[in-house]
Design a protein around this motif. Sequence first.
Motif, PDB file in Angstrom:
ATOM      1  N   SER A 194       0.842  -1.191   0.000  1.00 29.92           N
ATOM      2  CA  SER A 194       0.000   0.000   0.000  1.00 29.92           C
ATOM      3  C   SER A 194       0.877   1.239   0.000  1.00 29.92           C
ATOM      4  CB  SER A 194      -0.904   0.026   1.236  1.00 29.92           C
ATOM      5  OG  SER A 194      -1.767  -1.087   1.264  1.00 29.92           O
ATOM      6  N   CYS A 195       0.355   2.287  -0.567  1.00 30.14           N
ATOM      7  CA  CYS A 195       1.021   3.589  -0.585  1.00 30.14           C
ATOM      8  C   CYS A 195      -0.040   4.612  -0.207  1.00 30.14           C
ATOM      9  CB  CYS A 195       1.602   3.856  -1.961  1.00 30.14           C
ATOM     10  SG  CYS A 195       2.172   5.538  -2.253  1.00 30.14           S
ATOM     11  N   VAL A 196       0.040   5.110   1.002  1.00 30.88           N
ATOM     12  CA  VAL A 196      -0.952   6.057   1.497  1.00 30.88           C
ATOM     13  C   VAL A 196      -0.466   7.472   1.248  1.00 30.88           C
ATOM     14  CG1 VAL A 196      -2.213   6.865   3.505  1.00 30.88           C
ATOM     15  CG2 VAL A 196      -1.747   4.423   3.235  1.00 30.88           C
TER      16      VAL A 196
ATOM     17  N   ARG B 288      -5.852   1.779  -7.461  1.00 28.39           N
ATOM     18  CA  ARG B 288      -5.883   2.967  -6.619  1.00 28.39           C
ATOM     19  C   ARG B 288      -7.276   3.200  -6.090  1.00 28.39           C
ATOM     20  NH1 ARG B 288      -3.686   7.616 -10.197  1.00 28.39           N
ATOM     21  NH2 ARG B 288      -4.185   8.874  -8.361  1.00 28.39           N
ATOM     22  N   ASP B 289      -7.347   3.758  -4.900  1.00 31.90           N
ATOM     23  CA  ASP B 289      -8.598   4.168  -4.297  1.00 31.90           C
ATOM     24  C   ASP B 289      -8.477   5.658  -4.020  1.00 31.90           C
ATOM     25  OD1 ASP B 289     -10.749   4.784  -2.622  1.00 31.90           O
ATOM     26  OD2 ASP B 289     -10.759   2.782  -1.725  1.00 31.90           O
ATOM     27  N   ASP B 290      -9.036   6.454  -4.887  1.00 30.83           N
ATOM     28  CA  ASP B 290      -8.894   7.901  -4.758  1.00 30.83           C
ATOM     29  C   ASP B 290      -9.749   8.480  -3.629  1.00 30.83           C
ATOM     30  OD1 ASP B 290      -8.466   8.562  -8.342  1.00 30.83           O
ATOM     31  OD2 ASP B 290      -7.045   7.963  -6.788  1.00 30.83           O
ATOM     32  N   HIS B 291     -10.687   7.723  -3.121  1.00 32.02           N
ATOM     33  CA  HIS B 291     -11.461   8.186  -1.957  1.00 32.02           C
ATOM     34  C   HIS B 291     -10.626   8.046  -0.688  1.00 32.02           C
ATOM     35  CE1 HIS B 291     -15.096   8.734  -4.271  1.00 32.02           C
ATOM     36  NE2 HIS B 291     -14.942   7.519  -4.791  1.00 32.02           N
ATOM     37  N   LYS B 292      -9.833   6.984  -0.635  1.00 33.40           N
ATOM     38  CA  LYS B 292      -8.987   6.746   0.531  1.00 33.40           C
ATOM     39  C   LYS B 292      -7.567   7.276   0.328  1.00 33.40           C
ATOM     40  CE  LYS B 292     -11.428   2.558   1.992  1.00 33.40           C
ATOM     41  NZ  LYS B 292     -11.299   1.106   2.264  1.00 33.40           N
ATOM     42  N   ASN B 293      -7.265   7.741  -0.867  1.00 30.19           N
ATOM     43  CA  ASN B 293      -5.910   8.217  -1.197  1.00 30.19           C
ATOM     44  C   ASN B 293      -4.867   7.117  -1.016  1.00 30.19           C
ATOM     45  OD1 ASN B 293      -6.981  10.699  -1.779  1.00 30.19           O
ATOM     46  ND2 ASN B 293      -6.025  11.776  -0.072  1.00 30.19           N
TER      47      ASN B 293
ATOM     48  N   GLY C 135      -7.332   8.741 -12.595  1.00 28.96           N
ATOM     49  CA  GLY C 135      -8.603   8.208 -13.073  1.00 28.96           C
ATOM     50  C   GLY C 135      -8.607   6.703 -13.206  1.00 28.96           C
ATOM     51  N   GLY C 136      -7.437   6.096 -13.272  1.00 28.36           N
ATOM     52  CA  GLY C 136      -7.320   4.640 -13.239  1.00 28.36           C
ATOM     53  C   GLY C 136      -7.593   3.916 -14.532  1.00 28.36           C
ATOM     54  N   GLU C 137      -7.762   4.640 -15.636  1.00 35.26           N
ATOM     55  CA  GLU C 137      -8.144   3.954 -16.874  1.00 35.26           C
ATOM     56  C   GLU C 137      -6.961   3.420 -17.651  1.00 35.26           C
ATOM     57  OE1 GLU C 137     -12.360   6.318 -17.702  1.00 35.26           O
ATOM     58  OE2 GLU C 137     -10.715   6.439 -19.135  1.00 35.26           O
TER      59      GLU C 137
END
Length: 117
Positions: free
Chosen positions: A21-23, A76-81, A58-60
């Motif tokens: 993980s990379c926070v 990636r989870d852009d809500h959780k960064n 955007g993850g595409e």
Amino acid sequence: QVQLVESGGGLVQPGGSLLLSCVASGSGFSNYNMRWVRQSPNWTPGMGLEYIASIASGGERINYADFVKDRFTISRDDHKNILYLQMRDVKSQDAGVYFCFTNTGIRGQGTQVTVSS
């Protein structure tokens, strides 16, 4: 600007799995293209870091180095960064220190992956 902290490394047996993980803290994580790179165990100053995988804002758009295709998954989870690297069927040559990077060159301190039976 963001700050990055990697985690999830450790000792894994050949054939095993590991989730890195990379926070990101700070603002704007979702706007960055992100990538994972590896510093090999025999790294010396002057050597480059090895590209593993990347994911666009955007993850595409996702790309992998040939030697990890079908074994590693970047997401990636852009809500959780958070940026992830799911490692499966780990091989001895996957060992090293894994860093996450933004496309602007920001990186974390790395997380160590050791592969041993």
